[in-house]
Design a protein around this motif. Structure first.
Motif, PDB file in Angstrom:
ATOM      1  N   MET A  99      46.369  38.763  35.483  1.00 60.39           N
ATOM      2  CA  MET A  99      45.536  38.000  36.416  1.00 60.39           C
ATOM      3  C   MET A  99      44.070  38.414  36.321  1.00 60.39           C
ATOM      4  N   LYS A 100      43.835  39.714  36.162  1.00 59.48           N
ATOM      5  CA  LYS A 100      42.453  40.166  36.027  1.00 59.48           C
ATOM      6  C   LYS A 100      41.805  39.581  34.769  1.00 59.48           C
ATOM      7  N   ARG A 101      42.558  39.545  33.658  1.00 59.78           N
ATOM      8  CA  ARG A 101      42.040  38.953  32.416  1.00 59.78           C
ATOM      9  C   ARG A 101      41.758  37.470  32.602  1.00 59.78           C
ATOM     10  N   LYS A 102      42.652  36.794  33.313  1.00 59.43           N
ATOM     11  CA  LYS A 102      42.499  35.352  33.556  1.00 59.43           C
ATOM     12  C   LYS A 102      41.234  35.072  34.367  1.00 59.43           C
ATOM     13  N   ASP A 139      35.510  35.259  45.238  1.00 58.41           N
ATOM     14  CA  ASP A 139      36.188  35.327  46.539  1.00 58.41           C
ATOM     15  C   ASP A 139      37.696  35.173  46.370  1.00 58.41           C
ATOM     16  N   LYS A 140      38.090  34.252  45.504  1.00 62.92           N
ATOM     17  CA  LYS A 140      39.514  34.015  45.253  1.00 62.92           C
ATOM     18  C   LYS A 140      40.168  35.254  44.655  1.00 62.92           C
ATOM     19  N   GLU A 141      39.468  35.885  43.705  1.00 61.18           N
ATOM     20  CA  GLU A 141      40.003  37.091  43.068  1.00 61.18           C
ATOM     21  C   GLU A 141      40.155  38.218  44.082  1.00 61.18           C
ATOM     22  N   GLN A 142      39.144  38.398  44.932  1.00 59.98           N
ATOM     23  CA  GLN A 142      39.221  39.455  45.946  1.00 59.98           C
ATOM     24  C   GLN A 142      40.364  39.214  46.926  1.00 59.98           C
ATOM     25  N   TRP A 146      43.111  37.606  46.273  1.00 57.72           N
ATOM     26  CA  TRP A 146      44.359  37.860  45.548  1.00 57.72           C
ATOM     27  C   TRP A 146      44.637  39.361  45.444  1.00 57.72           C
ATOM     28  N   MET A 147      43.606  40.146  45.101  1.00 57.58           N
ATOM     29  CA  MET A 147      43.758  41.595  44.984  1.00 57.58           C
ATOM     30  C   MET A 147      44.145  42.220  46.320  1.00 57.58           C
ATOM     31  N   LYS A 148      43.496  41.736  47.380  1.00 62.77           N
ATOM     32  CA  LYS A 148      43.793  42.272  48.711  1.00 62.77           C
ATOM     33  C   LYS A 148      45.225  41.958  49.116  1.00 62.77           C
ATOM     34  N   ASP A 149      45.680  40.754  48.780  1.00 58.51           N
ATOM     35  CA  ASP A 149      47.054  40.360  49.082  1.00 58.51           C
ATOM     36  C   ASP A 149      48.046  41.254  48.343  1.00 58.51           C
ATOM     37  N   GLN A 150      47.749  41.588  47.076  1.00 55.94           N
ATOM     38  CA  GLN A 150      48.634  42.487  46.322  1.00 55.94           C
ATOM     39  C   GLN A 150      48.701  43.854  46.975  1.00 55.94           C
ATOM     40  N   ASP A 151      47.554  44.367  47.435  1.00 51.72           N
ATOM     41  CA  ASP A 151      47.530  45.673  48.100  1.00 51.72           C
ATOM     42  C   ASP A 151      48.314  45.643  49.409  1.00 51.72           C
ATOM     43  N   ASN A 172      39.766  47.229  34.393  1.00 53.49           N
ATOM     44  CA  ASN A 172      40.699  47.078  35.509  1.00 53.49           C
ATOM     45  C   ASN A 172      40.525  48.216  36.502  1.00 53.49           C
ATOM     46  N   LEU A 173      40.359  49.450  35.993  1.00 55.92           N
ATOM     47  CA  LEU A 173      40.255  50.621  36.856  1.00 55.92           C
ATOM     48  C   LEU A 173      39.087  50.499  37.809  1.00 55.92           C
ATOM     49  N   HIS A 174      37.930  50.061  37.289  1.00 55.23           N
ATOM     50  CA  HIS A 174      36.742  50.035  38.130  1.00 55.23           C
ATOM     51  C   HIS A 174      36.681  48.829  39.049  1.00 55.23           C
ATOM     52  N   SER A 175      37.554  47.864  38.886  1.00 57.69           N
ATOM     53  CA  SER A 175      37.525  46.704  39.773  1.00 57.69           C
ATOM     54  C   SER A 175      38.710  46.689  40.732  1.00 57.69           C
ATOM     55  N   TRP A 176      39.654  47.581  40.521  1.00 60.78           N
ATOM     56  CA  TRP A 176      40.824  47.629  41.404  1.00 60.78           C
ATOM     57  C   TRP A 176      40.614  48.740  42.422  1.00 60.78           C
ATOM     58  N   SER A 177      40.805  48.459  43.699  1.00 61.51           N
ATOM     59  CA  SER A 177      40.465  49.424  44.739  1.00 61.51           C
ATOM     60  C   SER A 177      41.637  50.319  45.100  1.00 61.51           C
TER      61      SER A 177
END
Length: 226
Positions: A70-73, A95-98, A100-105, A145-150
């Motif tokens: 998903m991050k690559r996409k 905004d959509k990516e953030q 999505w990431m928050k939902d995964q967390d 990925n490391l630097h963009s994933w919280s």
């Protein structure tokens, strides 16, 4: 809606991405259990989280491959939009990516706390995040990925969800948690995803990390950064 039964505080109305959002602060009474059962949780990229209880129950959480895909996409679409200079579309995509990431967390943290409850855990231990950049297994291909994933946000979600059900969260020194053999205490470097020690001990490298996090020295968890 059950949360609104508790003491309500400030109401804040904001607008984001063309939508109006109401934010209400709620004061919820919490308490900590008196038990001594401990669970270690190791956070990573290929495996978002691994938990090991003090009676050796293991659970893997999240889907690192899906996250990476998903991050690559998102990155690919952002690059295409950048070439077309579509700045508004890029902002909406961000905004959509953030979201999505928050939902995964949220999903991973909820599953971790539910697993802790099922096993009557009183204390969840995590690595102190000031060193997560150094201790997370890095390579050139996953550095973006490391630097963009919280990692910080995931740990905060685990902490507040745990507090709501009376489970304490402690932070430990992450030094050598992925290298030390839980059986004989000798340090070894894992080969790919497998950890082997001369004493005969073998496990998935992230499981070794979570096993050691259970009993690593507890330190002040208030000074975190990510």
């Amino acid at each position: 809606f059950d949360l609104l039964k508790h003491k309500l505080g400030t109401l804040r109305i904001t607008q984001k991405s063309g939508k109006w959002i109401a934010q209400i602060s709620v004061t919820i009474p919490t308490g900590e259990g008196t038990g001594l059962k401990v669970m270690g949780v190791d956070l990573g990229l290929k495996v978002p989280a691994v938990a090991v209880t003090d009676d050796e129950k293991v659970r893997f959480f999240g889907n690192g491959r899906q996250n990476k895909y998903m991050k690559r996409k998102f990155r690919s679409v952002r690059k295409a939009l950048g070439k077309k200079k579509k700045l508004n579309a890029i902002r909406k995509l961000d905004d959509k990516e953030q979201r999505w990431m928050k939902d995964q967390d949220h999903k991973v943290s909820r599953a971790i706390v539910d697993f802790a409850k099922e096993n009557k855990i009183s204390i969840i231990r995590l690595e102190r995040l000031a060193n997560i950049r150094q201790t997370a297994r890095t390579s050139r291909k996953n550095e973006k990925n490391l630097h963009s994933w919280s990692f910080y946000r995931l740990s905060q979600f685990i902490e507040y969800k745990a507090k709501l059900v009376g489970i304490k969260v402690e932070y430990v020194n992450p030094a050598y948690t992925s290298q030390t053999c839980p059986q004989c205490s000798v340090r070894n470097k894992a080969q790919d995803r497998k950890y082997k020690c001369e004493c005969g001990f073998e496990k998935h490298r992230d499981v070794v990390g979570a096993m050691n996090i259970r009993y690593a020295p507890v330190i002040d968890g208030n000074s975190q950064s990510a």
